[in-house]
Design a protein around this motif. Structure first.
Motif, PDB file in Angstrom:
ATOM      1  N   VAL A   1       0.848  -1.184   0.000  1.00  0.00           N
ATOM      2  CA  VAL A   1       0.000   0.000   0.000  1.00  0.00           C
ATOM      3  C   VAL A   1       0.889   1.241   0.000  1.00  0.00           C
ATOM      4  O   VAL A   1       2.111   1.141   0.153  1.00  0.00           O
ATOM      5  CB  VAL A   1      -0.941   0.032   1.225  1.00  0.00           C
ATOM      6  N   GLN A   2       0.263   2.387  -0.164  1.00  0.00           N
ATOM      7  CA  GLN A   2       1.000   3.652  -0.140  1.00  0.00           C
ATOM      8  C   GLN A   2       0.867   4.312   1.232  1.00  0.00           C
ATOM      9  O   GLN A   2      -0.103   4.057   1.973  1.00  0.00           O
ATOM     10  CB  GLN A   2       0.476   4.579  -1.216  1.00  0.00           C
ATOM     11  N   ALA A   3       1.815   5.154   1.552  1.00  0.00           N
ATOM     12  CA  ALA A   3       1.761   5.899   2.803  1.00  0.00           C
ATOM     13  C   ALA A   3       0.446   6.666   2.888  1.00  0.00           C
ATOM     14  O   ALA A   3       0.005   7.263   1.898  1.00  0.00           O
ATOM     15  CB  ALA A   3       2.945   6.849   2.900  1.00  0.00           C
ATOM     16  N   GLY A   4      -0.176   6.627   4.058  1.00  0.00           N
ATOM     17  CA  GLY A   4      -1.448   7.278   4.264  1.00  0.00           C
ATOM     18  C   GLY A   4      -2.658   6.383   4.046  1.00  0.00           C
ATOM     19  O   GLY A   4      -3.774   6.741   4.460  1.00  0.00           O
ATOM     20  N   ASP A   5      -2.446   5.247   3.418  1.00  0.00           N
ATOM     21  CA  ASP A   5      -3.546   4.322   3.168  1.00  0.00           C
ATOM     22  C   ASP A   5      -3.964   3.601   4.443  1.00  0.00           C
ATOM     23  O   ASP A   5      -3.272   3.643   5.473  1.00  0.00           O
ATOM     24  CB  ASP A   5      -3.133   3.281   2.124  1.00  0.00           C
ATOM     25  N   SER A   6      -5.076   2.908   4.335  1.00  0.00           N
ATOM     26  CA  SER A   6      -5.567   2.037   5.401  1.00  0.00           C
ATOM     27  C   SER A   6      -5.541   0.598   4.924  1.00  0.00           C
ATOM     28  O   SER A   6      -5.638   0.313   3.728  1.00  0.00           O
ATOM     29  CB  SER A   6      -6.994   2.424   5.796  1.00  0.00           C
ATOM     30  N   LEU A   7      -5.450  -0.304   5.888  1.00  0.00           N
ATOM     31  CA  LEU A   7      -5.411  -1.733   5.584  1.00  0.00           C
ATOM     32  C   LEU A   7      -5.938  -2.487   6.788  1.00  0.00           C
ATOM     33  O   LEU A   7      -5.705  -2.086   7.932  1.00  0.00           O
ATOM     34  CB  LEU A   7      -3.968  -2.161   5.285  1.00  0.00           C
ATOM     35  N   ARG A   8      -6.649  -3.561   6.536  1.00  0.00           N
ATOM     36  CA  ARG A   8      -7.138  -4.386   7.637  1.00  0.00           C
ATOM     37  C   ARG A   8      -6.553  -5.787   7.522  1.00  0.00           C
ATOM     38  O   ARG A   8      -6.686  -6.445   6.483  1.00  0.00           O
ATOM     39  CB  ARG A   8      -8.667  -4.478   7.639  1.00  0.00           C
ATOM     40  N   LEU A   9      -5.928  -6.223   8.576  1.00  0.00           N
ATOM     41  CA  LEU A   9      -5.443  -7.592   8.683  1.00  0.00           C
ATOM     42  C   LEU A   9      -6.436  -8.424   9.475  1.00  0.00           C
ATOM     43  O   LEU A   9      -7.063  -7.921  10.409  1.00  0.00           O
ATOM     44  CB  LEU A   9      -4.081  -7.634   9.375  1.00  0.00           C
ATOM     45  N   SER A  10      -6.544  -9.667   9.115  1.00  0.00           N
ATOM     46  CA  SER A  10      -7.425 -10.581   9.829  1.00  0.00           C
ATOM     47  C   SER A  10      -6.643 -11.783  10.328  1.00  0.00           C
ATOM     48  O   SER A  10      -5.660 -12.198   9.700  1.00  0.00           O
ATOM     49  CB  SER A  10      -8.556 -11.055   8.922  1.00  0.00           C
ATOM     50  N   CYS A  11      -7.085 -12.319  11.426  1.00  0.00           N
ATOM     51  CA  CYS A  11      -6.495 -13.514  12.013  1.00  0.00           C
ATOM     52  C   CYS A  11      -7.634 -14.478  12.319  1.00  0.00           C
ATOM     53  O   CYS A  11      -8.458 -14.192  13.205  1.00  0.00           O
ATOM     54  CB  CYS A  11      -5.736 -13.158  13.284  1.00  0.00           C
ATOM     55  N   ALA A  12      -7.685 -15.554  11.581  1.00  0.00           N
ATOM     56  CA  ALA A  12      -8.731 -16.563  11.781  1.00  0.00           C
ATOM     57  C   ALA A  12      -8.181 -17.680  12.655  1.00  0.00           C
ATOM     58  O   ALA A  12      -7.081 -18.187  12.409  1.00  0.00           O
ATOM     59  CB  ALA A  12      -9.177 -17.108  10.434  1.00  0.00           C
ATOM     60  N   ALA A  13      -8.953 -18.047  13.651  1.00  0.00           N
ATOM     61  CA  ALA A  13      -8.525 -19.089  14.586  1.00  0.00           C
ATOM     62  C   ALA A  13      -9.355 -20.347  14.406  1.00  0.00           C
ATOM     63  O   ALA A  13     -10.574 -20.273  14.262  1.00  0.00           O
ATOM     64  CB  ALA A  13      -8.657 -18.587  16.017  1.00  0.00           C
TER      65      ALA A  13
END
Length: 122
Positions: A12-24
């Motif tokens: 991604v570029q600086a300033g962007d948003s991102l969501r990480l997920s962790c599935a258990a």
């Protein structure tokens, strides 16, 4: 025992948003604290966020506080890390981990995912 799988990492570029997920995958997920850690080559893996089993209490490192949000959905056995205002220095491999103990203490975490790469370009 839990098996953890992270997803969502990308360039991604600086300033962007991102969501990480962790599935258990496992039983009694709500009894585990879950943390997010990150690691860059040549550096120690560091905890940046943590959440208790019920989701009522959270921890953030100073490097991400105010920009990242950790939350969980125990009905779906999922913990997410919302990352906003990303900076190039956020570039790292991100790991989720689970354990029974203090959510803000790295020593709590005994079970780990395989990691997902986040790269933030300037």
């Amino acid at each position: 025992q839990l098996q953890l799988v992270e997803s969502g990492g990308k360039l991604v570029q600086a300033g962007d948003s991102l969501r990480l997920s962790c599935a258990a995958d496992g039983i009694a997920f709500s009894t585990y604290a879950v943390g997010w850690f990150r690691q860059v080559p040549g550096r120690k893996r560091r905890q940046i966020a943590g959440i208790n089993g019920s989701g009522t209490n959270t921890y953030y490192s100073t490097s991400v506080e105010g920009r990242f949000t950790i939350f969980r959905d125990n009905a779906k056995n999922m913990v997410s890390l919302q990352m906003d205002s990303l900076k190039p220095e956020d570039t790292a491999v991100y790991y989720c981990a689970a354990g029974r103990g203090q959510y803000g203490s790295p020593e709590t975490y005994t079970q780990w995912g395989q990691g997902t790469q986040v790269t933030v370009s300037s």
